[in-house]
Design a protein around this motif. Structure first.
Motif, mmCIF file in Angstrom:
data_model
loop_
_atom_site.group_PDB
_atom_site.id
_atom_site.type_symbol
_atom_site.label_atom_id
_atom_site.label_comp_id
_atom_site.label_asym_id
_atom_site.label_seq_id
_atom_site.Cartn_x
_atom_site.Cartn_y
_atom_site.Cartn_z
ATOM 1 N N ALA A 1 61.118 43.111 44.988
ATOM 2 C CA ALA A 1 59.940 42.678 45.752
ATOM 3 C C ALA A 1 58.727 43.276 45.061
ATOM 4 N N MET A 2 57.757 42.427 44.717
ATOM 5 C CA MET A 2 56.589 42.904 43.971
ATOM 6 C C MET A 2 55.318 42.504 44.710
ATOM 7 N N ILE A 3 54.510 43.510 45.067
ATOM 8 C CA ILE A 3 53.247 43.247 45.760
ATOM 9 C C ILE A 3 52.112 43.428 44.762
ATOM 10 N N GLY A 4 51.178 42.487 44.743
ATOM 11 C CA GLY A 4 50.087 42.635 43.778
ATOM 12 C C GLY A 4 48.855 41.858 44.175
ATOM 13 N N ARG A 5 47.798 42.062 43.416
ATOM 14 C CA ARG A 5 46.549 41.307 43.621
ATOM 15 C C ARG A 5 45.890 41.153 42.262
ATOM 16 N N LYS A 6 44.878 40.304 42.193
ATOM 17 C CA LYS A 6 44.158 40.135 40.926
ATOM 18 C C LYS A 6 43.005 41.127 40.872
ATOM 19 N N ASN A 7 42.814 41.750 39.710
ATOM 20 C CA ASN A 7 41.654 42.631 39.587
ATOM 21 C C ASN A 7 40.441 41.820 39.114
#
Length: 447
Positions: A19-25
């Protein structure tokens, strides 16, 4: 919070669940905030075979990612693979009511929507409808028809089809783990997003993702997806062969493969021996590395030849279908020593190992750019894109609803409660369902 959308990719693999949580910088790169990994117990060859165990593994991975990031996970984008996946080519067209207006996104939406209604074999469902080239009136080979004039819009599609039961089982696991299924994506497409550059897709490239249970293939040419396939064996069959061939337990076989394994049998000398402790007081076993690499070589060769057959079927030997960028290898199985050389030797094509670091922010952990995480990174990217797409689709559905729709009598009798807000994050539904729901919403509001 609007610009800084957080999304989640969930890779349900045969060996591990990530499970990978992320956002765009601010530079448009992906910042991974949290990652959770669990051993996958209920998945065989890319298909869920034990619901309870899969749910537990998903929960374990999600809990870990949540505790690392401090963020609660709700919606996920999930990858699908397995032997039941097949792809086909299909052409379809729509005739536009008003040829004097330029083609808009809604026209493409209608065309894709029409393909989604194709009748499949019993027990099959369409997962993806991917437009390749468009044709407007009689002008062919158009990549982007939006903004052009024309009465008839036609396109070739790459349609990916999977088994309804397998898709529903994945949905069931996600739901039971307390999550919403936002979208199901074909795993080779997700991996391709993560490791291929636009130049490679233009030049022609075959992505081979060697996982534990399946080996996935995606072929691109002229920037367009041309062929996808899922071959039902991967790194696990190599481990099984080592286990049988050396009469050792699976855990030892896996360690042997990772530490000493090589796909090229020529380089080990007869004298190189590794000693493995015996079970419960038995004598230790001695295995020569030459034998080990012979076992691995035979299996890997078989996997590559299978994939190469698919590449040949696509027609890479023709002038038009030539894959100039060759082969990109990714997935956990791509970490096997000397694999690249063997692939080049068997196929006669250039090869490189694909790392998913191109789209990751510069300060990401080293471990994340391992080929084993290619699918997870790709699913996270898809998840971030999806957020944007959902809003767009809703605008289209609201804007372009045919006015002359007749409502069935029995539908009018039903008690419609006017809904004020449209949910921003619908669960994964087919285009058609989304569209009919949009219509219902529209009718509700109109009354």
């Amino acid at each position: 919070m609007e610009d800084n959308k957080i999304a989640v990719g969930l890779d349900i693999g045969t060996t591990k669940i990530v499970a990978m949580i992320g956002r765009k910088n601010e530079y448009g790169k992906i910042e991974v905030i949290g990652i959770g990994k669990a051993k996958s117990l209920g998945v065989k060859r890319g298909v869920v075979s034990n619901i309870t165990q899969t749910i537990q593994s998903i929960q374990q991975a999600v809990d870990e990612a949540e505790s690392v990031s401090g963020i609660k996970i709700e919606d996920v984008v999930v990858g699908i693979a397995g032997q039941h996946i097949r792809s086909l080519h299909h052409s379809d067209y729509i005739t536009r009511n008003n040829a004097d207006e330029v083609i808009e996104e809604s026209d493409i939406y209608n065309l894709v929507n029409q393909v989604h209604k194709l009748v499949m074999l019993p027990g099959e469902e369409i997962i993806h409808v991917l437009p390749q080239e468009f044709k407007v009136d009689s002008q062919s080979d158009i990549k982007e028809p939006i903004g052009m004039y024309g009465g008839r819009l036609e396109a070739n599609f790459h349609v990916v089809v999977g088994q309804v039961s397998s898709i529903r089982n994945i949905g069931r696991c996600i739901k039971s783990a307390g999550l919403n299924l936002n979208e199901i994506t074909l795993e080779p497409l997700a991996s391709a997003e993560a490791v291929l550059s636009q130049e490679e897709k233009e030049a022609g490239v075959a992505l081979i993702d060697i996982g534990g249970g399946t080996t996935d293939l995606a072929i691109f040419k002229d920037g367009i997806i041309r062929h996808t396939a899922v071959i039902p064996f991967g790194g696990n069959v190599i481990t099984d062969d080592i286990k049988e061939g050396c009469s050792i337990i699976e855990k030892q076989a896996e360690l042997l493969k990772i530490k000493f394994g090589s796909a090229w049998p020529g380089e080990n000398k007869e004298s190189e021996i590794v000693s493995i402790p015996g079970l419960r007081g038995r004598e230790p076993k001695e295995i020569t590395l030459k034998n080990l690499s012979k076992i691995i070589h035979a299996r890997v060769q078989e996997i590559i030849e299978h994939v190469y057959l698919e590449i040949k079927n696509y027609g890479h030997e023709t002038q038009k279908g030539k894959l100039i960028a060759g082969i990109v290898l990714t997935g956990g199985g791509a970490q096997l020593k000397h694999l690249r050389q063997l692939v080049e030797y068997i196929t006669g094509m250039d090869a490189r190992i694909g790392f998913p670091n191109e789209h990751l922010a510069g300060d990401s952990e080293e471990a994340l750019s391992s080929p084993a995480f290619a699918t997870a990174v790709g699913l996270l990217m898809e998840s971030l894109e999806k957020e944007v797409k959902v809003e767009k689709t809703e605008e289209i559905v609201e804007e372009f609803i045919p006015e002359n729709i007749e409502v069935d009598d029995d539908e009018e009798e039903r008690d419609f409660e006017p809904k004020v807000e449209i949910e921003k994050k619908p669960k994964k539904k087919s285009f058609f369902e989304k569209f009919t729901e949009g219509l219902k919403d529209f009718l509700d509001n109109a009354e």
